[in-house]
Design a protein around this motif. Structure first.
Motif, PDB file in Angstrom:
ATOM      1  N   THR A  28     -23.976  39.464 -34.577  1.00 41.16           N
ATOM      2  CA  THR A  28     -23.491  40.300 -35.665  1.00 41.16           C
ATOM      3  C   THR A  28     -24.567  41.318 -36.019  1.00 41.16           C
ATOM      4  O   THR A  28     -25.704  41.260 -35.540  1.00 41.16           O
ATOM      5  N   ARG A  29     -24.213  42.250 -36.876  1.00 45.70           N
ATOM      6  CA  ARG A  29     -25.206  43.239 -37.294  1.00 45.70           C
ATOM      7  C   ARG A  29     -26.378  42.601 -38.006  1.00 45.70           C
ATOM      8  O   ARG A  29     -27.492  43.125 -37.996  1.00 45.70           O
ATOM      9  N   SER A  30     -26.127  41.459 -38.636  1.00 43.10           N
ATOM     10  CA  SER A  30     -27.213  40.774 -39.340  1.00 43.10           C
ATOM     11  C   SER A  30     -28.022  39.866 -38.431  1.00 43.10           C
ATOM     12  O   SER A  30     -28.960  39.213 -38.882  1.00 43.10           O
ATOM     13  N   LYS A  60     -26.821  37.237 -36.470  1.00 39.92           N
ATOM     14  CA  LYS A  60     -26.304  35.901 -36.191  1.00 39.92           C
ATOM     15  C   LYS A  60     -25.490  35.918 -34.896  1.00 39.92           C
ATOM     16  O   LYS A  60     -24.663  36.812 -34.693  1.00 39.92           O
ATOM     17  N   SER A  85     -21.514  32.583 -45.228  1.00 39.99           N
ATOM     18  CA  SER A  85     -22.670  32.563 -44.339  1.00 39.99           C
ATOM     19  C   SER A  85     -22.306  32.245 -42.891  1.00 39.99           C
ATOM     20  O   SER A  85     -23.128  32.409 -41.989  1.00 39.99           O
TER      21      SER A  85
END
Length: 632
Positions: free
Chosen positions: A428-430, A432, A465
């Motif tokens: 993901t962009r974060s 993960k 989350s």
């Protein structure tokens, strides 16, 4: 679309992105560190990791312990006790990060440890204590003599009248592996709760009213009400077939006599109907995590517990109606190799019986042989609303360095193909990971060739989350870039729900236009001329392919011989090329259906006098266990 290099392990300290770093390791350990153990219900690494270890030839468990420190390695004492056969090269252990430094080339364990597999459940309470419990000295147990039935399963109703003898418990020793329950941790293992026949019989006496045992009160007293409040439990059903008060039919509903007819409710007088029992109830998180995340460690500990409660001269038949779908399928997984060695070292004093699985029609196996320049695309369907991770293993024979794997997520552009020895995550962009392709040059989970693991995050989560992957068809394109033919086997890991428990797991599967799902006659087995890479043959319990264990398929009392869900022999797909050593047919068979309409067999429900019908080769395996036991 691009692959992100694997991270440095937060527990092992290994930089998995370095060339060759993944070689020889368990790819599930690498994935666990890539997603920070999120698939195991954690948001950070545990303090200790449970492993199943294979030692180098000639190395003993005592030597492993002598070369280690209790600060970073704990082997349950049962593996160095008299219960451990001389020469055993397998043990479980709880390890700290320092263990991974010591297995390096210059470490104290490098020449001792051959390989190991991760064994962490979805809930980690049994395997992540602040420090492993070293059992306190206790009074020695009375070791069982003669013949003993061992059972490793879940949901064991030991107070059921079918498991009593003269009103007292036949279950001489019972080990519940999780943190819930009553009783001390068994000496030699250090976790869970142990009950003896005296404990069980006393509780039954205390809860007898008007001559009848209040079984619910007995289980409540032992804090087992949660799993034993259902009408039927898998372990109870299986144990009844293995050693309940049963006999065999000579005739059913006017059909000709069957010498191996299924059990009935008639009283029996065989050895099994009154024998001593040693039962292991698997850690509850192991039971509900059908992918087998911690199965190898807990089964190995369970086998050692059973042997530790029996004299060295006792003869033991163990029923293990459990299993998974992904793996090498050639008997070379660590658990299978460990079971084979245990049986070899114990001689004719130990037999282990397993079912072959119920997944013949589940579309979880594909097989294709590729020449240079050829490719095959597998369409892997990930289900919506799946709260659990999904796994696909691509098994390649030795010398298959020219195989490239390309993954295309649903509705997304293709990720770049990865070659032998290369790995990465799609994030993901974060940051993960939504999926990973981990493609080591060799793996710990099989001794022949290698495995490319594709791991996918859940497609749904209740917490913000949770990183969720897209549902739909994941395209897996496999290409052979080098001369020669290579046979590839793809196995989707098991991801279903057990009886009466909602975990949110949804089984993924392959799809193909040539695979026959019509339900017409002849559509329930493979045909060699069918071009579909999806094959029924090869859907097989991945811990039942050892050379010493006994695998059991399911047949019918009346009608076509084989149950539709069971692997069969002879193999209808036997002419298809296979990797060396792959096992696709059962060693033997027993009844698991009465006929095509009345599926399954009757056996004990959870409470005394109750009758339940369950379907599957788990019904067939205990019949063979019973026959073996009676012949010991």
């Amino acid at each position: 679309m691009y692959w992100t290099p694997l991270p440095k392990g937060s527990f092992t300290g290994i930089d998995w992105a370095k060339p060759g770093a993944t070689t020889g390791f368990d790819p599930y350990l690498i994935w666990a560190e890539a997603d920070n153990f999120a698939g195991y219900g954690l948001d950070k690494p545990p303090k200790w990791l449970p492993l199943l270890i294979e030692l180098a030839p000639g190395i003993s468990v005592a030597q492993l312990k002598a070369a280690s420190s209790p600060k970073w390695l704990h082997v349950p004492p049962v593996y160095t006790s008299p219960a451990a056969p001389t020469g055993l090269r397998y043990c479980t252990a709880r390890v700290r990060p320092a263990f991974f430094k010591q297995i390096r080339v210059d470490g104290s364990l490098h020449a001792l440890v051959q390989r190991f597999e991760l064994g962490l459940p979805a809930g980690h309470h049994a395997d992540d204590p602040n420090a492993p419990v070293v059992p306190s000295p206790s009074a020695p147990h009375t070791l069982l003599q003669g013949k003993v039935v061992g059972l490793i399963d879940g949901g064991l109703a030991f107070a059921n009248a079918n498991f009593l003898r003269n009103g007292k418990a036949r279950t001489q020793y019972f080990w519940r592996q999780d943190e819930q329950g009553a009783g001390p941790a068994p000496a030699g293992l250090g976790y869970g709760h142990e009950l003896t026949a005296a404990d069980i019989s006393q509780a039954m006496q205390q809860n007898t009213f008007g001559g009848l045992i209040d079984e619910t009160a007995v289980y409540d007293q032992f804090k087992m009400g949660m799993e034993l409040d259902k009408r039927v439990n898998h372990g109870t059903h299986v144990l009844d077939i293995a050693c309940g008060p049963r006999t065999v039919l000579a005739q059913i509903a006017g059909v000709p006599p069957f010498p191996n007819a299924p059990p009935t409710w008639a009283l029996a007088d065989d050895d099994a109907s009154s024998c001593d029992i040693v039962a292991v109830q698997l850690d509850w998180d192991t039971v509900v995590d059908t992918s087998g995340g911690s199965m190898n460690v807990h089964i190995m500990d369970g086998l050692m517990y059973i042997l530790s409660r029996c004299a060295s001269t006792a003869k033991v038949a163990v029923n293990l109606s459990w299993g998974t779908l992904a793996g090498p399928h050639d008997g070379s997984s660590v658990l299978e190799a460990a079971m084979d060695q245990l049986i070899t070292l114990k001689g004719d004093a130990l037999q282990i019986v397993l079912p072959v699985s119920n997944n013949y029609q589940s579309r979880t196996h594909a097989n294709q042989t590729l020449s240079k320049g050829e490719q095959v695309t597998l369409n892997w369907r990930g289900q919506p609303g799946d709260l659990t991770q999904n796994f696909l293993e691509l098994w390649l024979p030795a010398g298959a360095q020219g195989i490239e794997v390309q993954l295309t997520p649903p509705g997304q552009p293709s990720l770049p193909p990865l070659a032998w020895g290369k790995s990465g995550t799609w994030n993901t962009r974060s940051g993960k990971p939504l999926c990973a392709l981990i493609y080591p040059k060799s793996v710990a989970t099989g001794a022949n060739g290698t495995c490319a693991l594709i791991a996918i995050a859940p497609t749904f989560g209740f917490a913000k989350s949770v990183a969720t992957a897209p549902s739909g068809v994941w395209e897996v394109k496999i290409t052979n870039t080098q001369p020669g033919k290579v046979t590839v086997d793809a196995y989707v890991e098991r991801d279903d729900q057990i009886i009466g428990v909602q975990t949110g797991a949804r089984q993924s599967h392959f799809e193909d236009q040539w695979y026959d799902t019509s339900g017409n006659p002849g559509s329930f087995e493979d045909h060699p001329n069918n071009p579909s890479p999806i094959r029924r043959s090869g859907n097989f319990n991945s811990i039942a392919t050892g050379t010493k264990t006994i695998s059991v398929g399911g047949i019918r009392v009346a009608g076509p011989m084989w149950a539709k869900y069971s692997p069969r022999k002879p193999d209808p797909d036997a002419s298809r090329p296979e990797r060396p050593g792959v096992v696709k047919v059962p060693d033997t068979q027993a009844y698991s259906d009465e006929n095509p309409v009345l599926r399954g067999l009757k056996a004990a429900g959870t409470r005394s006098g109750g009758v339940a019908r369950l379907v599957g080769t788990s019904d067939a395996a205990p019949q063979v266990t019973r026959k073996i036991f009676n012949a010991l």
